[in-house]
Scaffold this active site. Structure first.
Site, PDB file in Angstrom:
ATOM      1  N   GLU A 165       0.806  -1.237   0.000  1.00 21.03           N
ATOM      2  CA  GLU A 165       0.000   0.000   0.000  1.00 21.03           C
ATOM      3  C   GLU A 165       0.831   1.275   0.000  1.00 21.03           C
ATOM      4  O   GLU A 165       0.630   2.165   0.825  1.00 21.03           O
ATOM      5  CB  GLU A 165      -0.985  -0.015   1.164  1.00 21.03           C
ATOM      6  CG  GLU A 165      -2.021  -1.112   1.026  1.00 21.03           C
ATOM      7  CD  GLU A 165      -3.255  -0.932   1.893  1.00 21.03           C
ATOM      8  OE1 GLU A 165      -3.290  -0.009   2.721  1.00 21.03           O
ATOM      9  OE2 GLU A 165      -4.189  -1.734   1.737  1.00 21.03           O
ATOM     10  N   GLU A 370      -5.327  -8.610   0.006  1.00 23.26           N
ATOM     11  CA  GLU A 370      -6.129  -8.279   1.189  1.00 23.26           C
ATOM     12  C   GLU A 370      -7.558  -8.010   0.750  1.00 23.26           C
ATOM     13  O   GLU A 370      -7.791  -7.433  -0.303  1.00 23.26           O
ATOM     14  CB  GLU A 370      -5.608  -7.037   1.932  1.00 23.26           C
ATOM     15  CG  GLU A 370      -4.350  -7.264   2.715  1.00 23.26           C
ATOM     16  CD  GLU A 370      -3.889  -6.040   3.508  1.00 23.26           C
ATOM     17  OE1 GLU A 370      -4.748  -5.298   4.016  1.00 23.26           O
ATOM     18  OE2 GLU A 370      -2.664  -5.848   3.602  1.00 23.26           O
TER      19      GLU A 370
HETATM   20  C1  BG6 Z   1      -4.607  -2.425   4.935  1.00 24.50           C
HETATM   21  C2  BG6 Z   1      -3.270  -2.699   5.550  1.00 24.50           C
HETATM   22  O1  BG6 Z   1      -4.632  -1.085   4.612  1.00 24.50           O
HETATM   23  O2  BG6 Z   1      -5.741  -2.525   5.706  1.00 24.50           O
HETATM   24  C3  BG6 Z   1      -3.313  -3.548   6.808  1.00 24.50           C
HETATM   25  O3  BG6 Z   1      -2.384  -3.248   4.616  1.00 24.50           O
HETATM   26  C4  BG6 Z   1      -4.485  -3.118   7.653  1.00 24.50           C
HETATM   27  O4  BG6 Z   1      -2.089  -3.391   7.467  1.00 24.50           O
HETATM   28  C5  BG6 Z   1      -5.766  -3.373   6.842  1.00 24.50           C
HETATM   29  O5  BG6 Z   1      -4.557  -3.723   8.902  1.00 24.50           O
HETATM   30  C6  BG6 Z   1      -7.046  -3.081   7.601  1.00 24.50           C
HETATM   31  O6  BG6 Z   1      -7.012  -1.790   8.154  1.00 24.50           O
HETATM   32  P1  BG6 Z   1      -7.326  -1.554   9.680  1.00 24.50           P
HETATM   33  O7  BG6 Z   1      -7.091  -0.102   9.917  1.00 24.50           O
HETATM   34  O8  BG6 Z   1      -8.739  -1.950   9.869  1.00 24.50           O
HETATM   35  O9  BG6 Z   1      -6.383  -2.419  10.445  1.00 24.50           O
END
Ligand code: BG6
Length: 471
Positions: A165, A370
């Protein structure tokens, strides 16, 4: 589009799950590890720090056995740069190499493909003290770190991801810790950092091809299709603006070796443009990705904005959606979408749309690194977690990914966030994403025992049926 016949997932599809080092490992100062910016930055008040996280560092064997039981074909994790080179440059920590080598072997033992992110938000603090990515020495350090990874682990890794990211680090630098407070033009500095990262990434991709010919490598941005708020042509231009600045700027450099023209026009006009030399363009052209990995959580929606606008952000001031920028776009909620308890919009159809856009634009195979639902899970007295909401969420996302396959999009893997509960980047332990519950609270570590959630058995069945049975 509807079809008379629909495609299914290929047999060798990489079903898996994702984590990142600082959010899951713990052991933040053990076995020679140096401190990263995630260890030194202030955490959101009322939430846990990352010192113990899910204790994956000590329990990776138990965790990987559970992933294997779920049927994982792939595990996407990140290497903590500070375990390998504690100060970012200089001495290599053999214990760090050993840890990741063992972790990879453990995956291979179960025929789980390790998908390794080199850098996931955890810059060595020693480099941050010297200006972080604003200082070109950090790019040099990153390239050397990559060399150490390729030389020590390269023979057993087939898929590498460069930087997680990068676009979020630039667009939300204040939240992720990449803003350099010492400079006068913060945004110009961020785009200069971005340029250095893009150069480093291109060099690392080339190095991967030279040193590890069997391996493939790609970037891992967060990509979300941008909708115009209405059919007003000016809203469409606003959506194109945000698409260029948020998404294509990063991938156009990686894949085409040049800046996106709309993004570059914006950077130049606002005085944010980095210095770009002819040699830089040669570097970009020499190091190209083999695939595109991207993280997808939701889409964005943009409306027209002019310089005279008083407000360009979302009406509730919540920065979970885009920030908005005068004369570029207004960030608005999409009236057709529901939101999670953490105010994130849910848009499975937008997932298909995003996959189509990325593939149409770049024509490279895609892996999703993700996607997932952060929720307040509850462990019952008999150690169950009934996370039907997560099953419903993922079911819809996978169904749309399957439609994208029928659209001709080449997707070769899906690694939702997260394989196991971990500490959320901004919301601590209470915002859980995993298939496996880790029994700890924000500040009470308890015994960190692992319990399978309902989504565990569901995902196991999805994998066992190659994505045919989603119910
Ligand atoms: C992504 C990241 O942006 O989102 C992760 O790569 C992150 O590191 C995930 O944990 C979810 O975001 P959050 O703020 O809910 O943990």
């Amino acid at each position: 589009m509807e079809y008379h016949n629909y495609a299914g997932f290929p047999k060798d599809f990489l079903w898996g799950g994702s984590t990142s080092a600082y959010q899951v490992e713990g052991a933040y100062n053990e076995d020679g590890k140096g401190l990263s910016v995630q260890d030194t930055k202030a955490v959101t008040p009322g939430t846990s720090d990352f010192k113990v996280a899910s204790d994956h560092y000590h329990r990776y064997k138990e965790d990987i056995a559970l992933f294997a039981e779920m049927g994982f074909k792939a595990y996407r994790f990140s290497v903590a740069w500070t375990r390998i080179i504690p100060n970012g440059v200089g001495e290599v920590n053999q214990k760090g190499i050993e840890f990741y080598s063992n972790l990879i072997d453990e995956c291979i033992k179960y025929e789980i493909e390790p998908i390794v992110t080199m850098y996931h938000f955890d810059l060595p603090d020693a480099l941050n003290q010297k200006g972080g990515w604003s200082n070109p020495e950090t790019s040099e350090a990153f390239i050397e770190y990559a060399r150490v990874l390729f030389e020590n682990l390269g023979h057993k890794v087939n898929y590498w991801l460069t930087i997680n990211e990068q676009n979020m680090m630039i667009l939300h630098g204040a939240a992720i810790g990449t803003v350099n407070e010492k400079v006068s033009n913060v945004k110009q500095d961020l785009y200069q950092q971005n340029h250095y990262m893009l150069l480093a990434q291109a060099k690392v991709m080339k190095m991967c091809h030279d040193l590890c010919p069997q391996a493939k490598i790609g970037p891992a941005p967060n990509i979300s299709e941008v909708y115009p708020e209405s059919a007003d042509p000016r809203d469409f231009i606003a959506a194109q603006n945000l698409n260029a600045i948020r998404n294509w700027l990063y991938l156009d450099v990686a894949v085409y070796g040049r800046y996106n023209p709309i993004a570059l026009a914006y950077l130049k006009d606002r005085g944010y443009a980095p210095e770009i030399t002819e040699e830089d363009l040669d570097v970009f052209k020499a190091g190209k990705p083999d695939f595109i990995a991207f993280n997808y959580y939701n889409t964005s929606t943009a409306a027209h904005s002019s310089f005279s606008d008083a407000v360009v952000g979302p009406e509730d001031g919540d920065q979970q959606i885009e920030l908005g920028e005068k004369g570029v776009y207004k960030a608005v909620y999409n009236q057709f979408l529901e939101r999670t308890n953490f105010n994130w919009e849910v848009d499975p159809v937008g997932f298909r749309a995003t996959l189509r856009s990325v593939y149409e634009r770049y024509g490279l195979p895609i892996i999703i690194t993700e996607n997932g639902l952060g929720e307040f899970d509850e462990l019952t007295a008999d150690h169950q977690v009934h996370d039907q909401y997560r099953i419903d969420y993922l079911k819809d996302e996978i169904a749309e990914m399957k439609l994208a396959l029928s659209d001709g999009v080449e997707v070769f893997g899906f690694c939702p966030w997260s394989a196991i509960d971990l500490v959320s980047t901004h919301s601590g332990v209470k915002k859980r994403y995993g298939f496996i519950y880790v029994d700890r609270d924000e500040f009470d570590l308890k015994e960190l025992k692992r319990y399978k959630k309902d989504s565990f058995a569901w995902y196991q069945q999805v994998i066992a049926t190659d994505g045919e049975n989603l119910s």
